[in-house]
Each structure stands twice: as C-alpha cells, then as structure tokens.
Design a protein around this motif. Sequence first.
Motif, mmCIF file in Angstrom:
data_model
loop_
_atom_site.group_PDB
_atom_site.id
_atom_site.type_symbol
_atom_site.label_atom_id
_atom_site.label_comp_id
_atom_site.label_asym_id
_atom_site.label_seq_id
_atom_site.Cartn_x
_atom_site.Cartn_y
_atom_site.Cartn_z
ATOM 1 N N PRO A 269 0.803 -1.213 0.000
ATOM 2 C CA PRO A 269 0.000 0.000 0.000
ATOM 3 C C PRO A 269 0.847 1.279 0.000
ATOM 4 O O PRO A 269 1.906 1.341 0.624
ATOM 5 C CB PRO A 269 -0.764 -0.108 1.326
ATOM 6 C CG PRO A 269 0.172 -0.859 2.231
ATOM 7 C CD PRO A 269 0.984 -1.781 1.347
ATOM 8 N N ILE A 271 0.190 5.375 0.915
ATOM 9 C CA ILE A 271 -0.804 6.242 1.559
ATOM 10 C C ILE A 271 -0.420 7.702 1.320
ATOM 11 O O ILE A 271 0.686 8.127 1.677
ATOM 12 C CB ILE A 271 -0.873 5.959 3.080
ATOM 13 C CG1 ILE A 271 -1.288 4.490 3.313
ATOM 14 C CG2 ILE A 271 -1.827 6.930 3.777
ATOM 15 C CD1 ILE A 271 -1.211 4.059 4.773
ATOM 16 N N ARG A 302 -1.603 -0.681 -4.355
ATOM 17 C CA ARG A 302 -2.810 -0.074 -3.775
ATOM 18 C C ARG A 302 -2.440 1.337 -3.344
ATOM 19 O O ARG A 302 -1.495 1.511 -2.576
ATOM 20 C CB ARG A 302 -3.271 -0.847 -2.525
ATOM 21 C CG ARG A 302 -3.579 -2.312 -2.766
ATOM 22 C CD ARG A 302 -4.057 -2.978 -1.480
ATOM 23 N NE ARG A 302 -2.962 -3.292 -0.559
ATOM 24 C CZ ARG A 302 -3.091 -3.382 0.755
ATOM 25 N NH1 ARG A 302 -4.256 -3.127 1.345
ATOM 26 N NH2 ARG A 302 -2.055 -3.686 1.517
ATOM 27 N N TYR A 304 -3.880 4.694 -1.409
ATOM 28 C CA TYR A 304 -4.932 5.303 -0.596
ATOM 29 C C TYR A 304 -4.658 6.806 -0.528
ATOM 30 O O TYR A 304 -3.621 7.216 0.004
ATOM 31 C CB TYR A 304 -4.937 4.673 0.801
ATOM 32 C CG TYR A 304 -5.233 3.193 0.752
ATOM 33 C CD1 TYR A 304 -6.558 2.735 0.665
ATOM 34 C CD2 TYR A 304 -4.209 2.246 0.746
ATOM 35 C CE1 TYR A 304 -6.852 1.392 0.582
ATOM 36 C CE2 TYR A 304 -4.497 0.888 0.672
ATOM 37 C CZ TYR A 304 -5.808 0.461 0.588
ATOM 38 O OH TYR A 304 -6.090 -0.880 0.502
ATOM 39 N N HIS A 306 -5.939 10.692 0.516
ATOM 40 C CA HIS A 306 -6.862 11.433 1.394
ATOM 41 C C HIS A 306 -7.846 12.259 0.568
ATOM 42 O O HIS A 306 -7.472 12.833 -0.462
ATOM 43 C CB HIS A 306 -6.073 12.351 2.341
ATOM 44 C CG HIS A 306 -6.932 12.909 3.427
ATOM 45 N ND1 HIS A 306 -7.669 14.061 3.259
ATOM 46 C CD2 HIS A 306 -7.189 12.450 4.678
ATOM 47 C CE1 HIS A 306 -8.348 14.310 4.371
ATOM 48 N NE2 HIS A 306 -8.072 13.345 5.249
ATOM 49 N N TYR A 310 -7.547 14.107 -3.090
ATOM 50 C CA TYR A 310 -7.858 12.994 -3.991
ATOM 51 C C TYR A 310 -7.984 13.443 -5.459
ATOM 52 O O TYR A 310 -7.304 12.900 -6.337
ATOM 53 C CB TYR A 310 -9.160 12.315 -3.516
ATOM 54 C CG TYR A 310 -9.537 11.087 -4.303
ATOM 55 C CD1 TYR A 310 -8.950 9.843 -4.030
ATOM 56 C CD2 TYR A 310 -10.500 11.145 -5.313
ATOM 57 C CE1 TYR A 310 -9.300 8.709 -4.745
ATOM 58 C CE2 TYR A 310 -10.851 10.016 -6.035
ATOM 59 C CZ TYR A 310 -10.248 8.797 -5.742
ATOM 60 O OH TYR A 310 -10.596 7.688 -6.454
ATOM 61 N N TYR A 404 -7.796 4.323 -4.023
ATOM 62 C CA TYR A 404 -8.902 4.360 -3.079
ATOM 63 C C TYR A 404 -8.850 5.683 -2.320
ATOM 64 O O TYR A 404 -7.774 6.232 -2.093
ATOM 65 C CB TYR A 404 -8.789 3.200 -2.079
ATOM 66 C CG TYR A 404 -8.497 1.845 -2.720
ATOM 67 C CD1 TYR A 404 -9.524 0.933 -2.960
ATOM 68 C CD2 TYR A 404 -7.190 1.478 -3.082
ATOM 69 C CE1 TYR A 404 -9.260 -0.311 -3.535
ATOM 70 C CE2 TYR A 404 -6.924 0.245 -3.664
ATOM 71 C CZ TYR A 404 -7.956 -0.645 -3.886
ATOM 72 O OH TYR A 404 -7.694 -1.859 -4.461
ATOM 73 N N GLU A 405 -10.034 6.183 -1.909
ATOM 74 C CA GLU A 405 -10.095 7.455 -1.187
ATOM 75 C C GLU A 405 -10.228 7.179 0.313
ATOM 76 O O GLU A 405 -10.899 6.221 0.694
ATOM 77 C CB GLU A 405 -11.339 8.222 -1.687
ATOM 78 C CG GLU A 405 -11.360 9.669 -1.311
ATOM 79 C CD GLU A 405 -12.511 10.421 -2.025
ATOM 80 O OE1 GLU A 405 -13.088 9.877 -2.987
ATOM 81 O OE2 GLU A 405 -12.814 11.547 -1.607
ATOM 82 N N TRP A 406 -9.570 8.003 1.149
ATOM 83 C CA TRP A 406 -9.746 7.810 2.592
ATOM 84 C C TRP A 406 -9.960 9.125 3.312
ATOM 85 O O TRP A 406 -9.635 10.204 2.799
ATOM 86 C CB TRP A 406 -8.580 7.040 3.206
ATOM 87 C CG TRP A 406 -7.226 7.726 3.204
ATOM 88 C CD1 TRP A 406 -6.345 7.763 2.168
ATOM 89 C CD2 TRP A 406 -6.596 8.445 4.273
ATOM 90 N NE1 TRP A 406 -5.220 8.441 2.515
ATOM 91 C CE2 TRP A 406 -5.330 8.873 3.801
ATOM 92 C CE3 TRP A 406 -6.975 8.773 5.587
ATOM 93 C CZ2 TRP A 406 -4.444 9.609 4.595
ATOM 94 C CZ3 TRP A 406 -6.085 9.499 6.365
ATOM 95 C CH2 TRP A 406 -4.838 9.915 5.868
ATOM 96 N N VAL A 412 -7.585 4.106 7.368
ATOM 97 C CA VAL A 412 -6.631 3.847 6.277
ATOM 98 C C VAL A 412 -5.540 2.873 6.756
ATOM 99 O O VAL A 412 -5.079 2.017 5.991
ATOM 100 C CB VAL A 412 -6.054 5.154 5.673
ATOM 101 C CG1 VAL A 412 -4.975 5.777 6.541
ATOM 102 C CG2 VAL A 412 -5.492 4.864 4.282
ATOM 103 N N GLN A 415 -7.139 -0.486 6.518
ATOM 104 C CA GLN A 415 -7.216 -0.940 5.119
ATOM 105 C C GLN A 415 -5.844 -1.383 4.599
ATOM 106 O O GLN A 415 -5.721 -2.396 3.925
ATOM 107 C CB GLN A 415 -7.742 0.189 4.234
ATOM 108 C CG GLN A 415 -9.258 0.270 4.183
ATOM 109 C CD GLN A 415 -9.675 1.457 3.344
ATOM 110 O OE1 GLN A 415 -9.570 2.598 3.791
ATOM 111 N NE2 GLN A 415 -10.120 1.196 2.125
#
Length: 527
Positions: A269, A271, A302, A304, A306, A310, A404-406, A412, A415
């Motif tokens: 991931p 982030i 992946r 993620y 924010h 985004y 993906y949005e968090w 997060v 995830q």
Amino acid sequence: MTVSETVAESELSVETDLLAGLESYVTTAGPREERFDVETPFSGAVIGQLPACDPDDVEEAFVRADHAQTAWADRSVEERAAVFKRYHDLVIEHCEELLDLIQAESGKARRHAYEEVLDVAITARHYAYRAADYLESESREAAVPGLTETTVHHHPVGVVGIISPWNYPLSLAVSDAIPALLAGNSVVLKPAEQTSYTALKAVELLREAGLPRDAFQVVTGFGEPLGEPLVADADYVCFTGSGATGRIVAGQAGQHLTDCSLELGGKNPGIVCADADVDRAVEGLIRGCFTNAGQLCISLERLYVHEDVYDRFLERFVDAVESMRLGTDYSHDVDMGSLVSEQQLEKVTDHVEEAKAEGATVLTGGTARPDLGPYFYEPTVLTDVDESMALCTEETFGPVVGVYEWRDTDDVVEQANDSDYGLNASIWTDDVDRGKEMATRIETGTVNINESYAAAWVALDAPMGGVKDSGIGRRHGEHGLMKYTEPQTVAVQKRLAMDAPPGMPYWLYAKVMNGALKLQRRIPGMR
Ligand code: NAI
Ligand code: MG
C-alpha cells in the motif's frame, strides 16, 4: 506485429554477441543434451539456448562447491573482502554490457536495469567493508563473572543454495550471494530460467574479481527437477519468488532441518496524506507503481489518497502516467519496458479484465500493446476496485494500481493492513513525525516515508523482508550476513567446578547457592 519484427531483427545481433562464452560457467556432471530456449521479451525471439540441468548436475555442483569452501573459508575475511571491493569496481566498469544483457533477457527499461547495477555495487561495497566486524569472535558474559570465559565464533554454514527469480536477474542472483561468500560459504545458484545469462555474466565478473572458480556454481534450468536436490544438499536456502513455490521450498527445507529465508512479494500500500506535497508524491509514486512494469516485490499496487487531495492527486497522477514513454529501446529514454513473459501478461490481463467486469473504472491504460512487443501492457490506473476483485487482494506483479479514497487515519491504517501480505508500504506527508508514527502501525517489513521503496532498500545497514505471507527472514544489514553463519559458543571453566566443592553436602551447597543468587540479584554489576 511489424514493429516488433523490425526491432527483433535490428537488435538480435547485439543480444547474441553478449551471450558468447557465458555457457562455460554452467556446471554439468557430463555432456548435457537437453537444452532450453532463452527469449527476449522485447520481440519474443529466441536469443540463446542453455543446458537444462538435471539432479546429477546439482549433485556435481554441490561436490565442487563443498570442496572449494574449505580453502575459501581459510582465507582471512580481509582477503575475501578484497574480492568484493574489486567486484564493485568491475560491475561499474561493465555497466553498459550488464544493462544490455539485463534488458535483453528481462525486457525492462534501461533505467530500471540500472537500479540493479547500483544495487549490486552498493551491496558489494557495504558488506566488503563490514564483514570483518560482523564476523569477529566476541566474548560474552558468564552466569558468574570471572568463573568462566565465554567466546562466540561465527562459522560459515557451508554451501548456500540460492534460487532466484527473473524480475531482478542481476541483483537477486548476486546480492544475496555476496554476504554468503564473505561469511566463508560457497554458493550454488539456480537462476530463473528466463534470465540465466545475466546471472552467468555476474559470475564471470566474480571470477575476474578473484573468486575461486568452484566457490560459485550455477545450474541452469527449471525449478522442477532442480529445486528439490538443491534444497536437499544446501546448508542454507535463500529463495526469492512466488508464495506458492516458496511454500514448497520451505517444506523441503523443513524436512532436512535446513534454515531458509523466503522473500515472496506483496500487495504493497501507498498512503497519500492530506498534507502531502502532491507533485512530489506523483513523481515518487509513478516510480513506486511502474518501475520494471510493476514486476517488483516492493512496488505499490494499492494507493490510498486522502479525500482533501484525492481529485488533485488523481488528475496529476493520470496525466503523468499518460505521458510515460514505453518501448524496446536500449537507451535511458524509455520510462517503462515490457512484461517478462506470456504468463505475466496473462495474469495482468486477467486481473484487469475481472475488475472491469465487476465494476471497476479504468482511468488510463487497461490494454496490452502488441504493437510494441508481445508482452507489453500499458501502465494502468483504476478506481472503484473492491475486495471481491483479485486486483484488490492478490499480487498482480504488473503495471496496475487501484486508487482508493480515505478520510480517517485509523481506517486507512486498517485498510493498508487488511492483506495477507506485509512486505513494503509508502507514506506521503509533510509532517514526518506523523508519518513515522503511522509507519509503526503498518504491518510490513519496510515503510518508506516520502519515497516509494528505494529509501528502505538502499538503507543496506537495515534489515529488509516481509511479515505475514510475504516471507520469512531478512536480507541486508547484519542479519543478511549472519543468517549464513552458525554461532558456536566456547566456554572455558576457569576455577571452581560447576558443582558442590568436594566434601560439601548437597543440601548445604543448595543453601549457599541460593544465598549467592539473592546477593547477585541485588548487586548491579553481578546481574
Ligand atoms: P516462481 O516462484 O515459480 O519462480 C522463482 C524461482 O523459483 C525460479 O528460479 C524458478 O525456476 C524456481 N522454481 C520454480 N518452481 C520451483 C520448485 N518447485 N522448487 C524450487 N524452485 C522452483 O515464480 P514465477 O512462476 O516465475 O512467477 C509467478 C508469480 O510469482 C509472479 O507473477 C509474481 O507474483 C511472483 N513473483 C515474485 C517475485 C518476488 O520478487 N518476490 C519474483 C518472481 C515472481
Ligand atoms: Mg512458477
């Protein structure tokens, strides 16, 4: 297909020239009739053929390696280190040749091949200058200070078996072997069948640097039938590759009570926090997702992002992806090369097609590019990906990323950790302290802050590897060398025997000792 055919014709001579003489570094027990084709992913053309070794060849390789090991281990660490200092220089000297070969066999872009040359040179330097320190015998404390003198020696395990994959054919063939050899072991390597010439070239340079001929053996061919005898004969097994094969190797090592390390990939991931420098994150994550067309165990699959950044991030990220240059060039100008094989192309295509069918949105990419070469696939960005899709949970090992949005930090982190894998993670934030705090909550062996994967990888003094299904053991750092050694404790009893003095009844001995133990716990220097 006209483009790839033209490329194949014009580049074939470059490729075949590179291979001359390398087969002589393959160990066979006798003449080996059976051979297998090596192709270049750039065109699918066959560029060479190598012996398909069999278990007898593995046996022969171990006999030779075992024989060479004693004399090699008898050299001082400094003498062994001198070989790898020369190797460092030779790898740099032969950089262009190595890059040509890595590209020809793996189909990767030149700039990604260069990461391998860097890695091998840095690894050789790092361990050459530290091995003596790591391997020095140390004195240790005794239960009762003064009564015994205790020393720990670090002996080589013997012959280390290495099974390496095709994605980093130079790095993964030699970077784990360097500390093994420095520790006084010899090595038997089975490189991936797709990229064995690169491994053979690496061995040629090791010989030139002064490594004794038989200390590094190479058997070429397939995991089945070579894996089993290799694991059976090895004193330590170092494996990098798929989880499925890693489990087979670990099972066999277990049967032989042989220690092993396994590095098995990830679903890593990335982030992006609300306070991240978006442009810097885009630049770093392009590398993080698409280096070596995503065929990198520590690459990010992946992302993620924010919610506050985004839209901005996604727009710039997709723009950057769309401006990437794909190609078969032997120049540094290409941003991404080919996948390695039909098998990889199929896996990537399956993941993307299944995700599309289940409702994922392709923002860019999503198609193969046979106009460039038989296994090319576009860098691909998707949204609306969920857990029902393999693309969300399984390693794709391709140029494909789900975004993906968090909103909430705890969410997060949860995830990011919701994976069977745990190899690498990347956090992008302006608040480094917050990033560092978040990092300790991520269940991976490495976390890179404001970098995708390279910072932790090149921190060679620090351990690198995975938790959960990403593997066992570590490479790099002290652990990356000491795993190839057996510690031996030698204790000398100096004065009193480890028993009641002559004539003292045991009940009295126990009483005296209990008194001594109580006292010892009270006195700081005696604990
Ligand atoms: P693999 O794990 O089968 O191949 C890696 C090495 O293991 C090769 O040298 C191969 O010849 C050898 N091998 C195969 N079967 C063996 C056996 N039974 N015993 C001992 N050695 C054996 O990986 P493969 O099939 O090339 O790729 C499949 C997937 O694995 C990829 O799509 C990717 O997801 C993952 N992978 C991960 C890598 C990493 O860096 N962690 C590297 C390569 C693949
Ligand atoms: Mg396989």
